[in-house]
Design a protein around this motif. Structure first.
Motif, short mmCIF file in Angstrom:
data_model
loop_
_atom_site.label_atom_id
_atom_site.label_comp_id
_atom_site.label_asym_id
_atom_site.label_seq_id
_atom_site.Cartn_x
_atom_site.Cartn_y
_atom_site.Cartn_z
N ALA A 165 28.32 21.55 59.40
CA ALA A 165 29.57 21.46 60.17
C ALA A 165 30.78 21.32 59.25
CB ALA A 165 29.51 20.28 61.14
N GLU A 166 30.61 20.66 58.11
CA GLU A 166 31.71 20.46 57.18
C GLU A 166 32.10 21.74 56.44
OE1 GLU A 166 33.57 17.90 56.65
OE2 GLU A 166 32.51 16.24 57.64
N ARG A 167 31.14 22.64 56.21
CA ARG A 167 31.45 23.81 55.39
C ARG A 167 31.38 25.13 56.17
NH1 ARG A 167 26.03 22.50 54.03
NH2 ARG A 167 24.60 24.30 54.15
N ARG A 168 31.22 25.05 57.47
CA ARG A 168 31.09 26.25 58.29
C ARG A 168 32.34 27.12 58.19
NH1 ARG A 168 32.06 24.92 64.61
NH2 ARG A 168 31.62 27.14 64.64
N CYS A 169 32.18 28.39 58.44
CA CYS A 169 33.33 29.28 58.56
C CYS A 169 33.68 29.43 60.04
CB CYS A 169 33.02 30.64 57.94
SG CYS A 169 31.84 31.61 58.89
N ALA A 170 34.80 30.04 60.30
CA ALA A 170 35.24 30.25 61.68
C ALA A 170 34.41 31.36 62.32
CB ALA A 170 36.72 30.62 61.72
N PRO A 171 33.72 31.10 63.44
CA PRO A 171 32.97 32.16 64.09
C PRO A 171 33.86 33.20 64.77
CG PRO A 171 32.87 30.17 65.41
CD PRO A 171 33.55 29.80 64.12
N SER A 172 35.16 32.86 64.93
CA SER A 172 36.11 33.80 65.53
C SER A 172 37.44 33.69 64.81
CB SER A 172 36.30 33.48 67.01
OG SER A 172 37.44 34.11 67.53
N GLU A 173 38.07 34.83 64.57
CA GLU A 173 39.43 34.83 64.05
C GLU A 173 40.44 34.56 65.16
OE1 GLU A 173 40.63 35.23 60.85
OE2 GLU A 173 38.54 35.00 60.27
N GLU A 174 40.04 34.85 66.39
CA GLU A 174 40.96 34.67 67.52
C GLU A 174 41.16 33.20 67.84
OE1 GLU A 174 40.52 35.46 72.19
OE2 GLU A 174 40.49 37.29 70.97
N PHE A 175 40.05 32.43 67.98
CA PHE A 175 40.17 31.02 68.33
C PHE A 175 38.85 30.34 68.01
CE2 PHE A 175 41.67 28.02 72.03
CZ PHE A 175 41.98 27.04 71.10
N SER A 176 38.85 29.44 67.03
CA SER A 176 37.65 28.69 66.64
C SER A 176 38.00 27.23 66.45
CB SER A 176 37.06 29.23 65.33
OG SER A 176 36.59 30.54 65.45
N CYS A 177 37.09 26.36 66.84
CA CYS A 177 37.21 24.93 66.57
C CYS A 177 36.57 24.64 65.22
CB CYS A 177 36.53 24.12 67.66
SG CYS A 177 36.56 22.34 67.37
N LEU A 178 37.31 24.02 64.31
CA LEU A 178 36.81 23.69 62.97
C LEU A 178 36.89 22.19 62.69
CD1 LEU A 178 38.44 26.67 61.02
CD2 LEU A 178 36.09 26.48 61.85
N GLN A 179 36.75 21.39 63.75
CA GLN A 179 36.81 19.93 63.63
C GLN A 179 35.38 19.39 63.63
OE1 GLN A 179 39.89 18.70 63.35
NE2 GLN A 179 39.40 16.53 63.18
N PRO A 180 34.80 19.08 62.46
CA PRO A 180 33.38 18.73 62.40
C PRO A 180 32.98 17.58 63.31
CG PRO A 180 34.24 19.09 60.19
CD PRO A 180 35.42 19.08 61.11
N LYS A 181 33.78 16.52 63.37
CA LYS A 181 33.37 15.35 64.13
C LYS A 181 33.44 15.59 65.63
CE LYS A 181 34.31 12.02 60.47
NZ LYS A 181 35.11 10.86 60.01
N LEU A 182 34.29 16.50 66.07
CA LEU A 182 34.30 16.87 67.49
C LEU A 182 33.05 17.67 67.83
CD1 LEU A 182 35.59 17.00 70.25
CD2 LEU A 182 37.06 18.85 69.43
N LEU A 183 32.65 18.56 66.94
CA LEU A 183 31.40 19.29 67.14
C LEU A 183 30.23 18.31 67.23
CD1 LEU A 183 29.55 21.83 67.08
CD2 LEU A 183 29.60 21.63 64.59
N LEU A 184 30.19 17.33 66.35
CA LEU A 184 29.08 16.37 66.34
C LEU A 184 29.08 15.50 67.59
CD1 LEU A 184 29.37 15.60 62.57
CD2 LEU A 184 27.37 16.62 63.66
N PHE A 185 30.26 15.25 68.14
CA PHE A 185 30.33 14.55 69.43
C PHE A 185 29.55 15.33 70.49
CE2 PHE A 185 32.43 14.76 73.58
CZ PHE A 185 32.27 13.46 74.02
#
Length: 284
Positions: A165-185
């Motif tokens: 989650a810390e080193r992931r790339c954006a799965p979309s150029e249009e709109f991606s969430c890159l907040q690791p701790k929100l993903l882990l929530f």
């Protein structure tokens, strides 16, 4: 009453907020906190009385990829008032303070509201917008073995997914969430999710299964792979695949944009996407 903002460094006040959110929304953030995933970017604006939170609004500054640029989007969430303090304008005042604090810190602002709250956000100048998702009819393919379902109760699996989650790339150029701790929530609290680690690569797909339907919520990898490279490892014969994230980089076959139901999205004026597909893991 005392007004307090940005008080996570005070463990007593933080504990009062956790009690408040559990009382209002039935959500206990204690697990998120105990495992070290609490996010300082989740900023509270609260009224306290006798050491207890009686009304609160949170503004989450979320790292995101939006229209090809890295920046921040802001989301209002965690809104509530104890029953005996309602109809005094407390949430409206806290929202005003949160918006003033957030001014100039984000590229876009949005929220999701229930019926009771909608008039408040309309008066504050928010626009009610339709949310969308992508859907495709996939050709049947032989399922490939090797994908392993991860378990957030496993320390080893949590470490692996946290590092990714810390080193992931954006799965979309249009709109991606890159907040690791929100993903882990989401991974901690939504136990209906499947987290499938693909074989031979640092890559995971987040999904739900329904009757003859697969719902893809997020794609975690250092490099995005197209649909045909990973679908055989996650399918159990499903034909319909819904994507709760934009698909510009995942490239499923012939995707169709569909209106989402029940999300009740509101956006600030000038929101940059005409028909937004809000990533599922961006919901605070």
């Amino acid at each position: 009453m005392e007004t307090r903002e940005d008080y996570w460094d005070d463990p007593v006040a933080k504990a009062a907020f956790i009690r408040f959110l559990k009382h209002i929304h039935g959500l206990d953030l204690g697990l998120w906190d105990r495992l070290g995933y609490w996010d300082e970017a989740y900023t509270p604006f609260s009224f306290f009385e006798k050491g207890e939170v009686v009304a609160s609004v949170c503004l989450y500054l979320i790292r995101a990829r939006l229209q090809g640029r890295d920046g921040h989007v802001a989301q209002i969430s965690g809104v509530g008032t104890r029953s005996e303090y309602r109809r005094q304008g407390l949430s409206r005042e806290l929202t005003r303070r949160a918006l003033e604090w957030a001014a100039g810190r984000h590229e876009a602002l949005f929220l999701f509201a229930d019926e009771e709250a909608k008039p408040v956000y309309r008066r504050l100048g928010f626009e009610e917008w339709q949310d969308y998702f992508w859907s495709t009819e996939a050709e049947p393919v032989p399922p490939m073995p090797g994908a392993r379902r991860l378990d957030m109760d496993s320390v080893e699996d949590r470490r692996w997914i946290t590092a990714l989650a810390e080193r992931r790339c954006a799965p979309s150029e249009e709109f991606s969430c890159l907040q690791p701790k929100l993903l882990l929530f989401h991974l901690l609290y939504d136990r209906g999710l499947e987290i499938l680690r693909l074989p031979g690569r640092d890559c995971a797909v987040l999904l739900r299964r329904g009757e003859e339907k697969l719902q893809v919520l997020d794609f975690l990898a250092e490099e995005v792979q197209p649909f045909e490279a990973w679908f055989p490892f996650v399918t159990r014969g499903e034909r319909r695949v819904d994507f709760r994230l934009p698909v510009d980089r995942l490239k499923p076959p012939s995707p169709v944009l569909q209106p989402a139901r029940g999300n009740d999205a509101f956006v600030s004026p000038g929101f940059p996407l005409e028909r937004p597909v809000f990533p599922a893991t961006i919901f605070a």
